[in-house]
Motif scaffolding. Structure first.
Motif, PDB file in Angstrom:
ATOM      1  N   SER A  46       0.856  -1.183   0.000  1.00  0.00           N
ATOM      2  CA  SER A  46       0.000   0.000   0.000  1.00  0.00           C
ATOM      3  C   SER A  46       0.894   1.236   0.000  1.00  0.00           C
ATOM      4  CB  SER A  46      -0.899   0.023   1.232  1.00  0.00           C
ATOM      5  OG  SER A  46      -1.649   1.234   1.262  1.00  0.00           O
ATOM      6  N   LEU A  74      -4.533  -0.425  -2.248  1.00  0.00           N
ATOM      7  CA  LEU A  74      -3.729  -1.645  -2.190  1.00  0.00           C
ATOM      8  C   LEU A  74      -3.224  -1.987  -3.584  1.00  0.00           C
ATOM      9  CD1 LEU A  74      -6.175  -3.812  -0.018  1.00  0.00           C
ATOM     10  CD2 LEU A  74      -4.164  -2.546   0.800  1.00  0.00           C
ATOM     11  N   GLU A 113      -4.862  -3.488  -8.461  1.00  0.00           N
ATOM     12  CA  GLU A 113      -4.884  -2.480  -7.424  1.00  0.00           C
ATOM     13  C   GLU A 113      -6.308  -2.130  -7.028  1.00  0.00           C
ATOM     14  OE1 GLU A 113      -3.301   1.323  -8.504  1.00  0.00           O
ATOM     15  OE2 GLU A 113      -4.330   1.323 -10.422  1.00  0.00           O
TER      16      GLU A 113
END
Length: 194
Positions: A46, A74, A113
């Motif tokens: 992250s 993330l 992501e």
């Protein structure tokens, strides 16, 4: 025994392993494929916190000053052949054992992501320990510091459960279809003012 006859047995074993894992060592579920052992763990990072470090206050619940309750951003990689991803966020430090704050699946297999505060089109969310579908941000009791684990599962199928599925059903379905997984853990509470 034919492989199709073994599928209900594998699903039951996966659901059982999930229950034991949530109450014990913290590994949520067992991979369906024998190849998805520890070598199939992938990295999750992250840009806003490091593994094992504090989550910024804005990702906590509104009971904490500055808490906005958004999902943190993330990033991850995954094994070849991933058809979709699921994410489970849990708190292993809950008073009654692991408390699941979020179960989401059906994230496209080409995705790598999750942006801050993401709303993922086409995804489905299962019920949490609190029996609600959707993301419940970190919100430990005053003075307590808890760990929050974001585990991302690479799956060999599209979303393996329906919107609003019961927790045991969604976690069991994820376990049955897991081909790899990764995790990042953030801490929240304790020294963060409320």
């Amino acid at each position: 025994m034919k492989s199709r006859d073994r599928r209900p047995i594998l699903a039951a074993a996966g659901a059982l392993a999930l229950g034991v894992a949530l109450g014990g060592c913290g590994l949520i579920g067992q991979p369906r494929n024998n190849s998805a052992e520890l070598s199939e763990w992938f990295t999750v990072t992250s840009p806003v916190f490091r593994d094992g470090r504090d989550l910024p206050t804005r990702y906590g619940c509104a009971k904490y000053p500055g808490g906005e309750g958004k999902t943190p951003p993330l990033h991850w990689s995954a094994p070849a052949g991933t058809r979709s991803f699921a994410i489970v966020m849990d708190d292993p430090d809950g008073p009654e054992g692991a408390y699941v704050h979020w179960v989401i699946a059906g994230i496209d297999g080409t995705t790598n992501e999750l942006v801050e505060g993401a709303e993922i089109q086409g995804a489905v969310e299962g019920l949490t320990t609190g029996k609600k579908a959707g993301y419940a941000p970190p919100c430990p009791p005053k003075g307590e510091r808890h760990r929050y684990r974001f585990t991302i599962y690479a799956l060999d199928s599209p979303a393996p459960f329906r919107q609003g599925a019961k927790l045991r059903d969604s976690l069991g379905a994820i376990a049955e279809h897991t081909v790899g997984r990764g995790r990042i853990t953030g801490n929240f509470g304790g020294n963060q003012a409320r």
